[in-house]
Write a protein that holds these residues in place. Structure first.
Motif, PDB file in Angstrom:
ATOM      1  N   PRO A  25     -27.315  33.907  14.830  1.00  0.00           N
ATOM      2  CA  PRO A  25     -26.300  34.661  14.079  1.00  0.00           C
ATOM      3  C   PRO A  25     -26.358  34.290  12.604  1.00  0.00           C
ATOM      4  O   PRO A  25     -26.721  33.165  12.254  1.00  0.00           O
ATOM      5  CB  PRO A  25     -24.974  34.204  14.708  1.00  0.00           C
ATOM      6  CG  PRO A  25     -25.348  33.569  16.012  1.00  0.00           C
ATOM      7  CD  PRO A  25     -26.723  33.015  15.844  1.00  0.00           C
ATOM      8  N   TYR A  56     -27.748  42.713  14.339  1.00  0.00           N
ATOM      9  CA  TYR A  56     -27.893  42.538  15.791  1.00  0.00           C
ATOM     10  C   TYR A  56     -28.469  41.156  16.017  1.00  0.00           C
ATOM     11  O   TYR A  56     -29.559  40.835  15.525  1.00  0.00           O
ATOM     12  CB  TYR A  56     -28.821  43.613  16.340  1.00  0.00           C
ATOM     13  CG  TYR A  56     -28.946  43.694  17.847  1.00  0.00           C
ATOM     14  CD1 TYR A  56     -27.841  43.573  18.686  1.00  0.00           C
ATOM     15  CD2 TYR A  56     -30.188  43.939  18.429  1.00  0.00           C
ATOM     16  CE1 TYR A  56     -27.966  43.689  20.062  1.00  0.00           C
ATOM     17  CE2 TYR A  56     -30.326  44.071  19.807  1.00  0.00           C
ATOM     18  CZ  TYR A  56     -29.214  43.939  20.619  1.00  0.00           C
ATOM     19  OH  TYR A  56     -29.345  44.062  21.984  1.00  0.00           O
ATOM     20  N   SER A  57     -27.744  40.289  16.733  1.00  0.00           N
ATOM     21  CA  SER A  57     -28.191  38.914  16.932  1.00  0.00           C
ATOM     22  C   SER A  57     -27.473  38.331  18.137  1.00  0.00           C
ATOM     23  O   SER A  57     -26.603  38.961  18.746  1.00  0.00           O
ATOM     24  CB  SER A  57     -27.873  38.063  15.694  1.00  0.00           C
ATOM     25  OG  SER A  57     -26.476  37.834  15.591  1.00  0.00           O
ATOM     26  N   TYR A  66     -24.708  35.877  19.776  1.00  0.00           N
ATOM     27  CA  TYR A  66     -23.311  35.692  19.371  1.00  0.00           C
ATOM     28  C   TYR A  66     -23.056  34.220  18.992  1.00  0.00           C
ATOM     29  O   TYR A  66     -23.501  33.319  19.708  1.00  0.00           O
ATOM     30  CB  TYR A  66     -22.380  36.086  20.523  1.00  0.00           C
ATOM     31  CG  TYR A  66     -20.918  36.035  20.167  1.00  0.00           C
ATOM     32  CD1 TYR A  66     -20.364  37.009  19.343  1.00  0.00           C
ATOM     33  CD2 TYR A  66     -20.101  35.014  20.633  1.00  0.00           C
ATOM     34  CE1 TYR A  66     -19.025  36.966  19.010  1.00  0.00           C
ATOM     35  CE2 TYR A  66     -18.755  34.965  20.296  1.00  0.00           C
ATOM     36  CZ  TYR A  66     -18.219  35.954  19.474  1.00  0.00           C
ATOM     37  OH  TYR A  66     -16.892  35.900  19.140  1.00  0.00           O
ATOM     38  N   ARG A 111     -21.340  44.579  13.428  1.00  0.00           N
ATOM     39  CA  ARG A 111     -21.996  43.393  13.981  1.00  0.00           C
ATOM     40  C   ARG A 111     -22.217  43.644  15.473  1.00  0.00           C
ATOM     41  O   ARG A 111     -21.261  43.663  16.256  1.00  0.00           O
ATOM     42  CB  ARG A 111     -21.145  42.139  13.794  1.00  0.00           C
ATOM     43  CG  ARG A 111     -20.711  41.842  12.370  1.00  0.00           C
ATOM     44  CD  ARG A 111     -21.849  41.480  11.448  1.00  0.00           C
ATOM     45  NE  ARG A 111     -22.673  40.398  11.899  1.00  0.00           N
ATOM     46  CZ  ARG A 111     -22.382  39.103  11.741  1.00  0.00           C
ATOM     47  NH1 ARG A 111     -21.242  38.753  11.175  1.00  0.00           N
ATOM     48  NH2 ARG A 111     -23.203  38.170  12.163  1.00  0.00           N
ATOM     49  N   TYR A 112     -23.445  43.868  15.866  1.00  0.00           N
ATOM     50  CA  TYR A 112     -23.791  44.048  17.272  1.00  0.00           C
ATOM     51  C   TYR A 112     -24.280  42.719  17.832  1.00  0.00           C
ATOM     52  O   TYR A 112     -25.014  41.983  17.176  1.00  0.00           O
ATOM     53  CB  TYR A 112     -24.889  45.108  17.426  1.00  0.00           C
ATOM     54  CG  TYR A 112     -24.474  46.506  17.035  1.00  0.00           C
ATOM     55  CD1 TYR A 112     -23.700  47.294  17.884  1.00  0.00           C
ATOM     56  CD2 TYR A 112     -24.877  47.058  15.815  1.00  0.00           C
ATOM     57  CE1 TYR A 112     -23.330  48.585  17.532  1.00  0.00           C
ATOM     58  CE2 TYR A 112     -24.517  48.345  15.453  1.00  0.00           C
ATOM     59  CZ  TYR A 112     -23.746  49.107  16.314  1.00  0.00           C
ATOM     60  OH  TYR A 112     -23.384  50.381  15.960  1.00  0.00           O
ATOM     61  N   TRP A 113     -23.896  42.413  19.083  1.00  0.00           N
ATOM     62  CA  TRP A 113     -24.240  41.135  19.703  1.00  0.00           C
ATOM     63  C   TRP A 113     -25.108  41.355  20.937  1.00  0.00           C
ATOM     64  O   TRP A 113     -24.841  42.242  21.749  1.00  0.00           O
ATOM     65  CB  TRP A 113     -22.983  40.365  20.090  1.00  0.00           C
ATOM     66  CG  TRP A 113     -22.006  40.214  18.965  1.00  0.00           C
ATOM     67  CD1 TRP A 113     -20.777  40.806  18.850  1.00  0.00           C
ATOM     68  CD2 TRP A 113     -22.176  39.439  17.770  1.00  0.00           C
ATOM     69  NE1 TRP A 113     -20.170  40.436  17.682  1.00  0.00           N
ATOM     70  CE2 TRP A 113     -21.002  39.600  16.992  1.00  0.00           C
ATOM     71  CE3 TRP A 113     -23.197  38.621  17.286  1.00  0.00           C
ATOM     72  CZ2 TRP A 113     -20.826  38.980  15.759  1.00  0.00           C
ATOM     73  CZ3 TRP A 113     -23.028  38.008  16.063  1.00  0.00           C
ATOM     74  CH2 TRP A 113     -21.860  38.179  15.305  1.00  0.00           C
ATOM     75  N   LYS A 173     -22.829  38.686  23.825  1.00  0.00           N
ATOM     76  CA  LYS A 173     -21.441  38.281  23.643  1.00  0.00           C
ATOM     77  C   LYS A 173     -20.808  37.921  24.981  1.00  0.00           C
ATOM     78  O   LYS A 173     -20.864  38.683  25.931  1.00  0.00           O
ATOM     79  CB  LYS A 173     -20.628  39.381  22.969  1.00  0.00           C
ATOM     80  CG  LYS A 173     -19.227  38.937  22.583  1.00  0.00           C
ATOM     81  CD  LYS A 173     -18.519  39.991  21.766  1.00  0.00           C
ATOM     82  CE  LYS A 173     -17.130  39.498  21.352  1.00  0.00           C
ATOM     83  NZ  LYS A 173     -16.416  40.486  20.539  1.00  0.00           N
TER      84      LYS A 173
END
Length: 381
Positions: free
Chosen positions: A10, A38-39, A41, A59-61, A64
């Protein structure tokens, strides 16, 4: 453009790669582009950093709710941390990628309710490129263009020890680069090395310097006592700090050093020694230092990121050259007209320190390193 920026760690995590990533994202935003990330979490809240309120759209996870802690040493007992570290070391001996490649199976292109003009995968960690490869496998139309942004190369990375044959690593390196539209390296010498290895891919491979966020720092004036500082790791396998220490001790200079190492240095009234510190503490210490020092690696084609980051300050920067590419690195860095350059010998280091102490010029960031200029170049055809 609508851009998806993909990393393994992240952006909240304090790594040199993320300093570079955030600077590039800031440059893209300055140019008016829309950026989402995108990473993995960030499970550990103490890594969160408020500076990320820079205008990122979404913010895409990847994972998560899942436990990144299971493959990290964060908040573990000393014994468990030691075991994890050793297990990770052994794993790396027999693997091309880092262990976070296991999250490839959690990549989900259906997470996105939009398409992108460009997707940028940034390493380190290098498994970020595998994440994007999987995105395109699941949805070939998810983006019009894929740019790979490499800190260190997959092969010839001096920080990674492997027992695998070189040809296996190089075969995978060639394969993953062939999948993208453009591969950007942060060292001109690494870019040239990759081009020579894979001439059929040469048109895809480019060099761009690390973008730098301009710092709001002033010179400390004309004080007769100058504080010298080295902020970085200095393991003997990669960097030779002994000539610098000899100069510091023999000349009774005020010196602060912060980083991890197998070299034992004792603090005294002239030398302050710290382990690696959080980024906010490093930033405070950097403001206190009058002359910043960078040590180049003993081998390899990479230029330490701090060489670029320190150019954002108004302070003198001494770059201690080392390795078989020292002359090439010196020639390249001299084009910026920003650094004091010397070989890793006590006499040359001392000469540079004395010159820097007697120079009261307030430096400015070279235009080529400004975030918006690097961002423009990375998107160029």
């Amino acid at each position: 453009m609508n851009i998806l920026f993909v990393t393994t760690y992240p952006l909240e995590y304090n790594t040199s790669a993320n300093i570079r990533n955030i600077a590039l994202i800031e440059g893209l935003l300055k140019l008016g582009h829309v950026v989402s990330t995108y990473s993995l979490y960030p499970e550990d809240a103490r890594f969160f950093n408020k500076i990320l309120s820079i205008g990122i759209k979404s913010r895409y996870w990847i994972n998560k709710g899942d436990a990144i802690k299971s493959i990290s040493t964060v908040q573990l007992s000393k014994w468990n941390a030691y075991v994890k570290k050793k297990a990770y070391y052994i794993y790396n001996l027999f693997s091309i990628y880092d262990r976070r490649k296991s999250f490839v199976k959690q990549i989900n292109s259906k997470l996105f309710n939009e398409k992108f003009d460009v997707v940028i995968s940034s390493s380190d960690m290098k498994s970020a490129h595998l994440y994007v490869e999987e995105l395109f496998k699941q949805d070939s139309l998810i983006a019009n263009k894929w740019i790979q942004y490499w800190g260190d190369p997959l092969s010839n990375d001096i920080s990674v020890k492997r027992l695998l044959p070189d040809f296996l690593v190089e075969k995978e390196e060639q394969r993953i680069i062939s999948k993208c539209d453009k591969a950007v390296y942060v060292s001109p010498f690494t870019a040239d090395m990759i081009k020579n290895k894979y001439p059929q891919l040469a048109d895809k491979i480019h060099f761009l310097p690390i973008p730098v966020v301009e710092a709001d720092e002033n010179r400390s004036g004309t004080s007769s006592t100058k504080l010298l500082g080295y902020l970085g790791d200095y393991d003997t396998a990669n960097r030779n700090i002994h000539p610098l220490l000899e100069v510091i001790i023999n000349n009774n200079f005020d010196f602060v050093i912060a980083g991890n190492s197998d070299v034992k240095i004792e603090s005294n009234d002239k030398i302050r020694v710290y382990k690696r510190m959080p980024v906010d503490e490093i930033e405070k210490m950097q403001k206190e230092i009058d002359i910043l020092i960078c040590l180049c690696n003993k081998s390899g084609t990479q230029i330490p990121g701090k060489v670029y980051h320190y150019a954002a300050t108004s302070k003198p920067v001494i770059v201690v050259l080392d390795g078989d590419r020292a002359d090439d690195i010196a020639q390249f860095l001299s084009t910026f007209e920003r650094y004091y350059l010397c070989n890793n010998r006590p006499d040359e280091i001392l000469k540079c320190i004395k010159a820097a102490m007697n120079n009261y010029e307030a430096y400015s960031l070279p235009a080529v390193l400004k975030t918006e200029n690097v961002a423009h170049a990375i998107l160029a055809k």
